[in-house]
Write a protein that holds these residues in place. Structure first.
Motif, short mmCIF file in Angstrom:
data_model
loop_
_atom_site.label_atom_id
_atom_site.label_comp_id
_atom_site.label_asym_id
_atom_site.label_seq_id
_atom_site.Cartn_x
_atom_site.Cartn_y
_atom_site.Cartn_z
N UNK A 1 0.78 -1.39 0.07
CA UNK A 1 -0.01 0.08 -0.15
C UNK A 1 0.90 1.33 0.07
N UNK A 2 1.92 1.21 0.83
CA UNK A 2 2.82 2.31 0.86
C UNK A 2 3.54 2.73 -0.54
N UNK B 1 4.24 6.17 -5.30
CA UNK B 1 5.15 6.01 -6.49
C UNK B 1 5.28 7.14 -7.27
N UNK B 2 4.62 8.17 -7.49
CA UNK B 2 5.04 9.41 -8.01
C UNK B 2 6.17 10.06 -7.35
N UNK B 3 6.68 9.80 -6.29
CA UNK B 3 7.56 10.93 -5.48
C UNK B 3 9.12 10.49 -6.23
N UNK B 4 9.32 9.32 -6.49
CA UNK B 4 10.59 9.09 -6.81
C UNK B 4 11.00 9.60 -8.27
N UNK B 5 9.79 9.69 -9.22
CA UNK B 5 10.25 10.31 -10.63
C UNK B 5 9.74 11.67 -10.66
N UNK B 6 8.89 12.33 -9.82
CA UNK B 6 8.51 13.64 -9.74
C UNK B 6 8.14 14.19 -8.57
N UNK B 7 9.13 14.36 -7.50
CA UNK B 7 8.86 14.87 -6.17
C UNK B 7 8.04 16.41 -6.26
N UNK B 8 8.28 16.94 -7.34
CA UNK B 8 7.65 18.30 -7.15
C UNK B 8 6.00 18.03 -7.44
N UNK B 9 5.54 17.23 -8.38
CA UNK B 9 4.20 16.91 -8.42
C UNK B 9 3.66 16.32 -7.18
N UNK B 10 4.53 15.48 -6.61
CA UNK B 10 4.08 14.53 -5.31
C UNK B 10 3.94 15.70 -4.31
N UNK B 11 4.82 16.45 -4.05
CA UNK B 11 4.88 17.35 -2.86
C UNK B 11 3.60 18.34 -3.07
N UNK B 12 3.72 18.66 -4.40
CA UNK B 12 2.74 19.97 -4.75
C UNK B 12 1.12 19.25 -4.22
N UNK B 13 1.01 18.19 -4.01
CA UNK B 13 -0.49 17.88 -3.41
C UNK B 13 -0.83 18.26 -1.95
N UNK B 14 0.40 18.67 -1.25
CA UNK B 14 0.21 19.10 0.04
C UNK B 14 -0.54 20.35 0.14
N UNK B 15 -1.27 20.88 1.06
CA UNK B 15 -2.39 21.90 0.97
C UNK B 15 -1.73 23.15 1.29
N UNK B 16 -0.87 23.42 0.29
CA UNK B 16 -0.21 25.04 0.46
C UNK B 16 -1.04 25.99 -0.06
N UNK B 17 -1.04 27.09 0.64
CA UNK B 17 -1.77 28.57 0.42
C UNK B 17 -0.66 29.29 -0.61
N UNK B 18 -1.00 28.81 -1.82
CA UNK B 18 -0.03 29.55 -2.85
C UNK B 18 -0.05 30.78 -2.89
N UNK B 19 -1.39 31.56 -2.86
CA UNK B 19 -1.43 32.76 -2.90
C UNK B 19 -0.47 33.48 -1.96
N UNK B 20 -0.31 32.84 -0.73
CA UNK B 20 0.63 33.80 0.08
C UNK B 20 2.03 33.27 -0.14
N UNK B 21 2.43 32.54 -1.21
CA UNK B 21 3.96 32.39 -1.24
C UNK B 21 4.59 33.53 -1.77
N UNK B 22 5.89 33.60 -1.44
CA UNK B 22 6.62 34.46 -2.03
C UNK B 22 8.00 33.98 -2.44
N UNK B 23 8.13 34.32 -3.88
CA UNK B 23 9.58 34.05 -4.35
C UNK B 23 9.83 32.59 -4.63
N UNK B 24 10.93 32.01 -3.96
CA UNK B 24 11.17 30.71 -4.05
C UNK B 24 11.14 30.09 -2.70
N UNK B 25 10.24 30.53 -1.77
CA UNK B 25 10.01 30.18 -0.54
C UNK B 25 8.63 29.24 -0.57
#
Length: 828
Positions: A59-60, A65-89
């Motif tokens: 199950x794990x 499965x996506x993480x190894x090949x595309x960590x950006x897409x995998x971690x992008x599923x976290x509930x970030x409030x992108x509107x409040x993001x600044x620069x590369x932070x």
């Protein structure tokens, strides 16, 4: 004189030893590095562990499965409030709120949409924790990398928000519900860190989603996150309930995540010994378990969870520092774990009071942890007790190890025969004012069992239920307590919690709660007499009884004293009945009393064909207009929820009624016999659905009987005989029920029954307190409070049971309890 070189060498050795003592090798919260070989051996050779582990990894692997090949897409599923993001932070997370009528509230009744971000975050944190565990077991980099990436993202995002101080209960990501945040989020984060610290130490670096490259792990920021979550429990909690227990895992795990030993032990002391205004320590919570058999003073699922949570944390802390010997010091907490093994009906369902559940599984995994504590501290009584319980549960197929934590911790192969669990004829739950009676059949069939209880008390999660009963018959709980649905809803606050939802008596239409937890305070039901006494051997295989007392004096419009006699009387291996005599009197003029009884089923029918029932839709509606302030002021007594209200006013004859439950297969019935009494009116209604009702009656209204007595109900109490029976062609065994009186006051019943073509006559004697009963025509003289005389149809004496009394004469027979005793039973 010591040379400088020798001195420096010794100094370096001492410093190195000090540093090693301070810097423990991680992980050490749930497991230690040295545990790994035994865990691998377990997975390789124990089938249950191999199966759990294989399913866990499978199950794990799908989840990441996506993480190894595309960590950006995998971690992008976290509930970030992108509107409040600044620069590369990395941006902050969305924060979770629940708002009703423009007001901020906790998350108990939050919508799915409101909880969407929170549920996503919780899922990711669980994936990270699972990856940490998988890394520990396999040492595969992919698991360590995924875990540290999620952990880094969390630490980077959460620190950008401020902790709320909303009502002193604020959180970080749940600004209006810190209590929930530490239970669902806060405790996971330090566990993830504990499992991946070794990966980081070996050079593992987290992936930064915003920069799209790996970076150094922020140790200082991580320590501040752990420190802040621990602080949320220490300074934002609530005492006087189970909240300190529910928040304790967050406190313990975050304390153990601290790297500086002094700070780790300082924070851990708040769990062990240091109380604050907002958090009780274990030493304080353990006072509730002063003696063996004591329970956490709440309803069933909460009292069970309390002991389970504390057991696990005691094991964790004991493993961290065995000198604590917490299993030995707080053994009574462990002995509270099997409570739900005993508080069950013959069909395995739980007795219910307050917010308690109807169903629940004994905490078998906690039994394993109790065993481990006993083994660690060398307490044979603990290991013997829980080994026996586990052996029995495993042999019966009731317990199968599950979950990856079982693979990490459990492994004992228990051998031998477990002791059979013998449920006592009677039992009690002190803090709930509960006194129960059971009479299981010699057939061994749960459908033939009889069981009832009376109870009522104030506690956290308790209800204003008065002196309430539940009755069991033909394999189902028939006479039911309403239970509870979602908190803070109108039906929960203004019905389920109040008198009208219970099988009790409402006085002057004004029985209510006052004071205490969320203003639901009532007095506790107390025992006047009982046979057998709780957990003691019974004198008779066919009889038991209790007399209990309750004072209904909250507010100033009831002012009543009540006594209730509840008896279980078996007439064969497959039949029996209940006797319920409820006395109630008020100090106020113009008093009246309403007896309520709710029974699962389709309908209530009166077998008195001439009963003049008429619609009375406004009979109970007045309280609907009362003010309601959530968790503070209620619409007592709650009967404005009744529908299809029909009443027969001033009906003086006896009543024969039947609750019909034809959707069961086969059908089940509950017959009621009520002797004639002046000043009575009878009402039948459809009450709200009973929560956790059996499948055929889930979400269906509950047929309910109300009996109103104008004037006192003490010398002329509510006196009923209930008989459950069932089957397609089944007939009740009770043929007639007549009232016995003494000087015009109710004194008992004369009950005729027919079982297996054999007629039987029983005199059930329940005289007014302190008066006794005498009838020269019947040849009966009794001094006492409860007795049963049984004869055949011709008057030949079969048995005499004195539940409480000094002497009973029946014809030429004279029976007295032995010196110093109040009870006796004899067959003839």
């Amino acid at each position: 004189m010591m040379g400088l070189r020798t001195y420096l060498i010794l100094l370096l050795v001492c410093l190195q030893g000090s540093l090693q003592a301070q810097h423990r090798e991680r992980p050490f919260i749930w497991v230690r590095a040295g545990d790994r070989p035994a865990i691998l051996e377990k997975i390789a050779h124990q089938s249950w562990a191999k199966e759990i582990y294989a399913e866990f990894i499978d199950e794990l692997d799908r989840s990441i499965q996506v993480h190894a090949s595309d960590p950006t897409r995998f971690l992008g599923g976290l509930p970030f409030d992108w509107v409040k993001g600044t620069g590369d932070q990395i941006p902050p997370f969305h924060r979770t709120y629940h708002i009703e009528d423009g007001k901020h509230k906790n998350l108990d009744n939050a919508t799915e949409a409101e909880m969407a971000h929170a549920r996503t975050l919780i899922r990711y944190l669980q994936i990270a924790l699972d990856c940490g565990i998988a890394y520990f077991i396999t040492e595969e980099e992919k698991y360590g990398q995924c875990a540290v990436d999620i952990l880094y993202s969390f630490i980077s995002a959460v620190g950008q928000s401020a902790v709320s101080d909303w009502h002193g209960r604020g959180g970080w990501l749940f600004p209006d519900d810190g209590f929930r945040e530490v239970r669902e989020i806060g405790y996971k984060v330090p566990l993830i860190y504990d499992f991946v610290a070794d990966f980081i130490e070996k050079g593992g670096r987290p992936y930064d989603l915003a920069k799209e490259r790996k970076t150094d792990f922020p140790f200082s920021e991580a320590q501040q996150v752990f420190r802040t979550y621990a602080d949320l429990t220490i300074h934002y909690g609530q005492t006087g309930s189970n909240h300190p227990i529910l928040e304790a895992p967050n406190l313990v795990y975050n304390a153990l995540a601290m790297e500086e030993e002094q700070e780790r032990d300082r924070l851990l002391a708040y769990f062990l010994t240091e109380n604050t205004e907002n958090q009780d320590a274990l030493s304080e919570m353990a006072k509730t378990y002063a003696k063996r058999g004591d329970l956490w003073p709440e309803t069933s699922q909460y009292l069970n969870a309390a002991a389970s949570i504390l057991t696990r944390l005691m094991l964790v802390v004991n493993r961290y520092d065995p000198i604590n010997r917490l299993g030995e010091r707080y053994a009574n907490i462990l002995y509270a774990l099997p409570a739900l093994d005993y508080l069950v009906y013959p069909n395995g369902q739980l007795i219910r009071w307050g917010d308690g559940k109807r169903t629940g599984t004994p905490p078998y995994s906690s039994y394993e942890e109790a065993y481990l504590l006993g083994e660690m501290d060398g307490v044979e009584d603990i290991t013997r007790e829980f080994a026996s319980l586990l052996i029995s549960a495993m042999q019966q197929g009731a317990y199968h190890r599950s979950g990856i934590l079982a693979v990490l911790w459990y492994g004992k192969e228990y051998s031998g025969e477990g002791e059979e669990l013998i449920l006592p004829r009677t039992d009690k739950v002190d803090h709930a004012g509960i006194f129960l009676q059971r009479n299981e059949s010699n057939t061994g069939n749960p459908e033939d069992g009889l069981m009832a209880f009376v109870g009522g008390a104030h506690m956290v999660h308790g209800h204003a239920e008065g002196m309430n009963i539940e009755l069991y018959g033909r394999g189902e709980v028939l006479g039911v307590d309403n239970g509870r649905g979602r908190y803070q809803q109108d039906i929960h606050e203004n019905y389920s919690r109040l008198f009208a939802a219970h099988n009790t008596v409402i006085v002057n239409g004004n029985s209510r709660a006052e004071g205490g937890w969320v203003n639901l305070g009532i007095n506790r039901v107390t025992q006047v007499s009982m046979e057998p006494q709780p957990r003691e051997n019974a004198l008779s295989p066919d009889h038991s009884f209790s007399i209990t007392r309750f004072v209904d004096d909250k507010g100033n419009l009831a002012e009543a004293v009540q006594e209730r006699t509840l008896a279980v009387i078996r007439t064969s291996d497959t039949s029996g009945y209940y006797v319920d005599v409820f006395r109630s009197r008020s100090e106020l003029p113009g008093q009246f009393h309403d007896y309520l009884y709710h029974n699962i089923g389709d309908s209530l029918i009166f077998l008195n064909e001439e009963l003049p029932l008429k619609p009375t839709p406004d009979r109970y509606t007045a309280s609907a207009a009362l003010p309601w302030v959530q968790n503070r002021h209620y619409r007592h007594p709650g009967w404005h929820f009744f529908e299809q209200v029909q009443t027969a006013e001033n009906y003086q004859k006896g009543i024969r009624a039947r609750f019909v439950a034809e959707k069961f297969n086969p059908p089940i019935y509950m017959d009621l016999h009520i002797p004639p009494q002046e000043g009575r009116s009878y009402t039948k209604v459809m009450a709200p659905p009973t929560f956790e009702a059996p499948d055929p009656y889930e979400n269906r209204p509950t047929p309910t009987l109300l009996i109103r007595q104008q004037g006192e109900a003490w010398t002329q109490p509510f006196a009923l005989v209930f008989e459950p029976f069932g089957g397609l062609n089944a007939t009740p065994s009770l043929q007639s029920v007549e009232k016995l009186t003494q000087d015009g006051a109710f004194a008992g019943f004369c009950i005729r029954s027919e079982v297996a073509a054999q007629e039987r006559l029983q005199y059930v004697l329940i005289p007014m307190p302190g008066t006794g009963y005498r009838d020269e025509g019947l040849g009966i003289s009794f001094t006492g409070s409860f007795a049963v005389i049984t004869t055949d149809a011709g008057g030949k004496l079969q048995s005499i049971y004195i539940g409480e009394g000094e002497e009973l004469r029946y014809g030429a027979q004279v029976l007295r309890p032995a010196s110093g005793k109040k009870s006796v039973y004899r067959r003839f």
